[in-house]
Design an enzyme around this catalytic site. Structure first.
Site, PDB file in Angstrom:
ATOM      1  N   CYS A  25      91.884  86.546  39.295  1.00  7.48           N
ATOM      2  CA  CYS A  25      91.103  87.088  40.412  1.00  7.48           C
ATOM      3  C   CYS A  25      91.479  88.516  40.768  1.00  7.48           C
ATOM      4  O   CYS A  25      90.813  89.134  41.616  1.00  7.48           O
ATOM      5  CB  CYS A  25      91.237  86.190  41.629  1.00  7.48           C
ATOM      6  SG  CYS A  25      92.930  86.062  42.266  1.00  7.48           S
ATOM      7  N   CYS A  71      96.469  81.894  27.193  1.00  8.56           N
ATOM      8  CA  CYS A  71      96.958  81.621  25.843  1.00  8.56           C
ATOM      9  C   CYS A  71      96.426  80.259  25.415  1.00  8.56           C
ATOM     10  O   CYS A  71      95.633  79.632  26.121  1.00  8.56           O
ATOM     11  CB  CYS A  71      98.486  81.663  25.786  1.00  8.56           C
ATOM     12  SG  CYS A  71      99.307  80.388  26.760  1.00  8.56           S
ATOM     13  N   CYS A 108      74.186  79.128  16.648  1.00 11.83           N
ATOM     14  CA  CYS A 108      74.326  78.540  15.325  1.00 11.83           C
ATOM     15  C   CYS A 108      74.244  77.023  15.422  1.00 11.83           C
ATOM     16  O   CYS A 108      74.285  76.431  16.497  1.00 11.83           O
ATOM     17  CB  CYS A 108      75.644  78.967  14.688  1.00 11.83           C
ATOM     18  SG  CYS A 108      77.102  78.311  15.539  1.00 11.83           S
TER      19      CYS A 108
END
EC number: 2.3.2.31
Length: 838
Positions: free
Chosen positions: A135, A179, A316
């Site tokens: 934020c 991560c 796709c």
């Protein structure tokens, strides 16, 4: 001496007064304090900010001297000199000035230290706040929870919102926002502090784990959510839900409600048929392009059957299920690998539909034919490219390596020359090995993997016919059933055919319908045959009635024409405008037909075991043989048959043996191939009154055989009154020979030669809704003359057909009789074919 000391003291005092002026000293001290504060502020700013600004040297402050200050200074000097004349008093005044200066310095130093303490406290408070990377707001350290699996920190509000979104979308493998490390469930519980969300999270985790278990079976009851892990239940597939209040019994193999005395395929077919009937009978359901597009955008996962919506945004076709993590193709709905879109499967990475079978076959043929040329071209380009390219590449690498180093030029050139020479020697060997290994691999892929994969997936279009050799099928690009959705597509197609039927294209809409045919104005025999098409188009007609022409192709000469009107609402089928009605019931696999009162036809779509429709052909041929019928029934009113005018179908029959015999042979061959499927139930004798009635009808028809009038189907149909239904068995060769013998002697009691007939139970009080869904149509018609004693041979022939829309073609070919004085009487032949292509 005293005067000299006083002079020296005065000079010394004057020097001290000049150097030790209290105002100047105070001003200097203040300047020093200001410089110190500015320096501390600058140091604070430099420590707080990450970017250091260049130091600006402050210009020396210039003091302004006024005229008043000069005169005041002179007066003060005079007063001080007077005071110094006192000796000791002057020295005491100097000591007092020094003490005052010291006190002023201490006070200034105390104020500086207090200001420094305030600034350090402010800097400590600023250092306690951390900026959230999500934020971008600064929060205190206590609002940043620690994560077990990684060192990244985000504020608790952002993490809580992130976890809520992930859990609501059934993602259980939740990773850190910064991560790829996954959150520990304990951290998720502490951050959320919500029991409802944690229950959802645990349920999704459990489902994800159970989906991977091949022995897990979920209860099919609505709103149950109970799973049964069954080990070794393949031999005993009946499972019971263990949840309290449910107790649903379901099958281990098909994972549906338990179906006793039925196989999984039969139960699946019955469910699909019932669903199809409910869908078609509901008049409020309409199909449009929007609904079809919406159905194409929602498909179940091939592993866990969780429904997935694909946005039509040009993305796709490589999909990943959020529940079980299955990677599959959106076009073929199969689990795929990374090489799926490079294989000849017909699925494209960005397209909206796979290749049609025609494109696959053309691509396969082009690959097989052009592979040698393409491989030779690739090898011809690769060999010189490798022989020339490898030395150039090696020389550039060596040159770049020695560039910038303190190496002699001679040594560098020697290294480059040696590397290029060695690569020139090695590059042909490398090129030969590469081509020698790569070319066989490419040939094996083209001539081995491509055809096998295409034929295994059904894309090669080669299928073995029914004794007719190998057949290559080319389908339309628009008629492609993507894997796993065949049932749904079939259901939709049938439903669409219900609204816009077209007999001209060989299609009849819906599962229930009726046909009404008028034969009162048949002046000529029609030789027009409507083309049959497996992909018959539908045409919107006004109202619910369908009109079309159905005629036979028995002869080239046209003498009669039959117009047929199909009305879905009336559900009637009459073969004569004046009299005589034929009731066609539905025929299932066990050959049970229902005789209906009046002229009612319930036209269900016959399906085989694989869900395909059936094609039914009925050929009626006049030949000396017994009356035995294959899976058919006839209900003709006695009164209507008696009131018919004398001109029957046998009135004028020209010779048409060539085409009629051809049809009869084909029908006989089809009948013999299907005769093993019939079941005989019981036997009964034909009573004498029926024989007399049939004999009278034959005499009446034979007397008027020389007249050429408008034929009527009702004249040639005997009466099987009182809602009786006769179920005849197939012909036998022995009965046929004996029948020919009896006919040659002119015997009129040929009905006594009937061997057996099958009694149909429940021929009365039956409704259309109770008729079986698998049916074939069969007609019993008797037309003969007393002199020749011909009999009608009824042959029912069933064919599997993959068409979606029902097609009905009725062919009537009437062979007119010719009398010749020099030749014997020829046997008249009547050919009637009712073909139902669904």
């Amino acid at each position: 001496m005293q005067e000299q000391e006083i002079g020296l003291l005065s000079k010394y005092n004057e020097g001290l007064c000049i150097n030790t002026d209290p105002n100047s000293i105070l001003m200097s001290i203040l300047d020093m304090s200001l410089h110190r504060q500015m320096g501390s502020d600058r140091d604070l700013q430099s420590s707080a900010s990450s970017v250091s600004l260049p130091s600006v040297k402050k210009a020396p402050k210039k003091r302004r001297i006024s005229i008043g200050s000069l005169f005041r200074r002179k007066k003060e000097n005079k007063r001080k000199s007077r005071e110094l004349n006192g000796g000791v008093d002057g020295i005491a005044s100097i000591e007092s000035i020094h003490s005052e200066m010291c006190t002023d310095k201490n006070s200034i130093f105390s104020t500086n230290t207090s200001s420094d303490n305030g600034l350090t406290s402010i800097s400590k408070q600023i250092g306690d706040f951390i900026e959230c990377p999500l934020c971008l707001l600064r929060h205190s350290k206590d609002r940043f929870p620690e994560i077990m699996t990684c060192h990244h920190r985000s504020c608790v509000d952002c993490l809580r919102q992130y976890l809520r979104i992930e859990i609501s979308e059934s993602r259980v493998n939740i990773s850190c926002p910064e991560c790829t490390e996954r959150f520990n469930p304990h951290d998720i519980r502490l951050i959320l502090s919500d029991d409802v969300l944690m229950e959802k999270y645990e349920e999704f985790m459990l489902r994800r784990w159970l989906v991977a278990d091949p022995d897990c079976r979920w209860c099919p009851a609505p709103d149950c959510g109970y799973a049964v892990i069954a080990f070794g239940c393949a031999s005993c597939p009946k499972l019971t839900c263990g949840r309290e209040g449910c107790g649903t019994e379901f099958c281990y193999h098909c994972k549906q409600i338990w179906h006793p005395n039925q196989t999984c395929d039969a139960a699946r077919q019955e469910r699909a048929q019932s669903l199809r009937l409910r869908t078609i009978r509901s008049s409020s359901i309409s199909y449009s392009q929007e609904s079809g597009a919406a159905a194409d955008d929602i498909k179940p996962c091939p592993r866990c059957a969780a429904y997935i919506i694909k946005m039509n945004d040009g993305s796709c076709n490589h999909m990943t299920c959020a529940v079980c993590g299955c990677e599959f193709c959106w076009l073929c709905m199969k689990e795929i690998s990374d090489l799926h879109y490079l294989s000849p499967s017909g699925c494209t990475f960005w397209g909206k539909k796979p290749w049609s079978r025609k494109k696959k076959i053309l691509w396969q043929l082009g690959t097989l034919v052009g592979a040698p040329v393409g491989i030779a071209l690739i090898a011809g380009i690769a060999i010189p490219a490798m022989i020339i390219g490898i030395p150039v590449y090696v020389g550039r690498k060596i040159h770049n390596r020695y560039e910038g180093k303190d190496v002699s030029k001679h040594k560098r050139n020697l290294a480059i020359a040696g590397g290029v020479t060695l690569s020139v020697i090695v590059s042909p060997v490398v090129a030969a090995v590469t081509v020698g290994i790569g070319v066989p691999i490419m040939l094996a892929y083209v001539y081995g993997v491509v055809p096998i994969s295409l034929c295994r997936s059904g894309g090669c279009g080669v299928s073995a016919g029914n004794g007719k050799g190998v057949r290559i099928e080319f389908d339309d690009e628009n008629d492609i059933n993507v894997g796993g959705t065949n049932t749904a597509v079939d259901t939709t197609s049938v439903a669409e055919a219900r609204h816009n039927p077209s007999i001209g294209e060989g299609s009849v809409g819906g599962l229930t319908g009726s046909l009404s045919a008028s034969g009162s104005h048949m002046d000529r025999i029609g030789a027009i045959r409507d083309n049959l098409s497996e992909t018959a188009s539908t045409m919107a007609l006004a109202g619910a009635s369908i009109t079309g022409s159905l005629s036979g192709s028995a002869m080239v000469n046209c003498f009669n024409r039959l117009e047929v009107q199909a009305d879905v609402q009336k559900e009637r089928y009459s073969l004569s405008g004046e009299s005589g009605t034929v009731s066609l019931g539905t025929v299932s696999d066990n050959a049970s037909t229902k005789a209906m009162a009046g002229s009612i036809l319930n036209s269900y779509i016959p399906l085989d075991k694989e869900g395909n429709s059936m094609e039914v052909q009925v050929d009626i041929e006049s030949k000396p043989s017994k009356f035995r019928h294959n899976s058919g029934s006839s209900s003709v009113d006695d009164g209507s048959a008696a009131r018919s005018h004398p001109g029957g179908l046998s009135g004028g029959l020209p010779e048409g043996k060539s085409s009629a015999t051809k049809w009869s042979k084909e029908a006989t061959a089809g009948k013999k191939s299907k005769s093993g499927k019939l079941r005989k139930k019981s036997n009964m004798k034909i009573n004498e009154t029926r024989e007399d009635m049939d004999a009278q009808l034959l005499e009446q028809q034979s007397t008027n055989s020389s007249e050429f009038e408008a034929p009527s189907l009702s004249d040639s149909m005997p009466s099987v009154a009182d809602s009786h239904s006769s179920h005849f068995s197939e012909f036998s060769c022995s009965d046929l020979e004996s029948m020919k013998t009896s006919c040659s002697h002119g015997s009129t009691d040929y009905h006594a030669r009937f061997a057996t007939v099958n009694i149909l139970p429940e021929v009365e009080n039956d409704r259309l809704e109770n008729s079986p869904h698998q049916c074939s149509i069969s007609v019993l018609t008797k037309t003969a003359s007393c002199s020749e004693d011909p009999q009608l041979n009824h042959i029912a022939e069933e064919h599997s057909n993959n068409g979606i829309r029902p097609n009905v073609d009725l062919y009537f070919g009437n062979a007119l009789k010719e009398t010749n004085n020099n030749h014997s009487h020829q046997t008249m032949e009547l050919k009637v074919a009712i073909q139902t292509d669904i």
